[in-house]
Enzyme design. Sequence first.
Site, mmCIF file in Angstrom:
data_model
loop_
_atom_site.group_PDB
_atom_site.id
_atom_site.type_symbol
_atom_site.label_atom_id
_atom_site.label_comp_id
_atom_site.label_asym_id
_atom_site.label_seq_id
_atom_site.Cartn_x
_atom_site.Cartn_y
_atom_site.Cartn_z
ATOM 1 N N LYS A 122 -2.760 7.029 0.845
ATOM 2 C CA LYS A 122 -2.590 7.308 2.285
ATOM 3 C C LYS A 122 -1.724 8.558 2.434
ATOM 4 O O LYS A 122 -0.556 8.501 2.824
ATOM 5 C CB LYS A 122 -2.011 6.087 3.004
ATOM 6 C CG LYS A 122 -2.385 6.058 4.485
ATOM 7 C CD LYS A 122 -2.343 4.662 5.048
ATOM 8 C CE LYS A 122 -2.441 4.606 6.554
ATOM 9 N NZ LYS A 122 -3.598 5.274 7.147
ATOM 10 N N ARG A 181 0.832 -1.208 0.000
ATOM 11 C CA ARG A 181 0.000 0.000 0.000
ATOM 12 C C ARG A 181 0.863 1.253 0.000
ATOM 13 O O ARG A 181 0.563 2.234 -0.689
ATOM 14 C CB ARG A 181 -0.954 -0.014 1.197
ATOM 15 C CG ARG A 181 -1.923 1.162 1.203
ATOM 16 C CD ARG A 181 -3.013 1.027 2.252
ATOM 17 N NE ARG A 181 -2.477 1.144 3.604
ATOM 18 C CZ ARG A 181 -3.199 0.992 4.712
ATOM 19 N NH1 ARG A 181 -4.499 0.724 4.635
ATOM 20 N NH2 ARG A 181 -2.650 1.110 5.900
ATOM 21 N N HIS A 237 5.475 24.959 -5.981
ATOM 22 C CA HIS A 237 4.522 23.845 -6.058
ATOM 23 C C HIS A 237 5.001 22.691 -6.926
ATOM 24 O O HIS A 237 4.813 21.535 -6.588
ATOM 25 C CB HIS A 237 3.168 24.338 -6.561
ATOM 26 C CG HIS A 237 2.405 25.115 -5.530
ATOM 27 N ND1 HIS A 237 2.875 26.301 -5.014
ATOM 28 C CD2 HIS A 237 1.226 24.870 -4.915
ATOM 29 C CE1 HIS A 237 2.001 26.754 -4.123
ATOM 30 N NE2 HIS A 237 1.000 25.907 -4.040
ATOM 31 N N LEU A 272 -9.913 4.597 1.947
ATOM 32 C CA LEU A 272 -8.594 3.981 2.032
ATOM 33 C C LEU A 272 -8.781 2.462 2.009
ATOM 34 O O LEU A 272 -9.662 1.952 2.704
ATOM 35 C CB LEU A 272 -7.919 4.386 3.358
ATOM 36 C CG LEU A 272 -6.509 3.821 3.487
ATOM 37 C CD1 LEU A 272 -5.525 4.691 2.727
ATOM 38 C CD2 LEU A 272 -6.092 3.683 4.937
#
Length: 282
Positions: free
Chosen positions: A147, A52, A102, A205
């Site tokens: 995440k 993940r 950015h 998630l």
Amino acid sequence: MSRIAYINGRYVPQSRAQVAVEDRGYLFSDGVYDVIPVHNGHLSFADRHLDRLDRSLAELRIARPMSRAALLQVAREVLRRNGIRNGGLYIQVTRGVAPRDHKFPKGVAPSLLIMAKRLKAPAPDLLAKGVAVVTMPDQRWARRDIKSISLVANVLAKQAAVEQGAFEAWLVDHDDMVTEGSSTSAWIATAQGELVTRPNGTEILPGITRSVVVEVARELGLTLHLRAFSRAEALAAREAFLTSSSNFVLPITRIDGKPVGDGKPGPIATRLRAAYLTVARS
Ligand code: PDD
């Protein structure tokens, strides 16, 4: 004993661990994290968590800071130095340190932080009584499958829940369907005793505990539907519970102030918690 953290190649007392002010995690929340549960000194489901983490990194196009083998070695060393047998390992990777701008910086190495913490003993009647959740609008971004360390909407939701005397917030989308908790996955068992949890996608998630509980539930022969459920369905459920690496399976006995089923932790959640813990500890 002072806690030890690993940060960018060094093991340091956590109270003195520092990141640069220009770390993009600090300036832009430009980073990802994962939390791996630790049971009996072992990292549980480490491969699933690291898969993940790799996926979160790939989605944000951040380089892996080191190989999986090296990361596991550092992770185990952090557990050893902190003497942690039961708890959680926190891994955070940011895009690195560069002057604030950015667009992606060029030639910058990602920053890696690894910390560990002991499992705090659950409050005495958390399991006996179950916990309360309150529902509220899901105000997070559209890529909740990543995440990301950008958790301000989750923080505000959890705080609002706590201020209402609840343990967790259940977030609800524009169609009044529950997405998940602020830091946990959401489940119900219908009046017929069938389990329902939202399928993976960009709205939630992909919880690792959730994935294990899906497998465990199937092994136990329980009927399981991977579909979204509404707030109204949750209020009419026989049981409700949440899952996460630090709470395992936790029964929910009140939703928006109303009792779930008979208002006591139900047999399905209790059975799934035991079965999950057997797998996690093995
Ligand atoms: N929270 N949903 C969200 C939004 C989460 O942040 C988490 C985990 C979960 C459960 O995932 P898992 O079963 O893999 O722990 C679901 C972590 C533990 C945290 O933020 O501390």
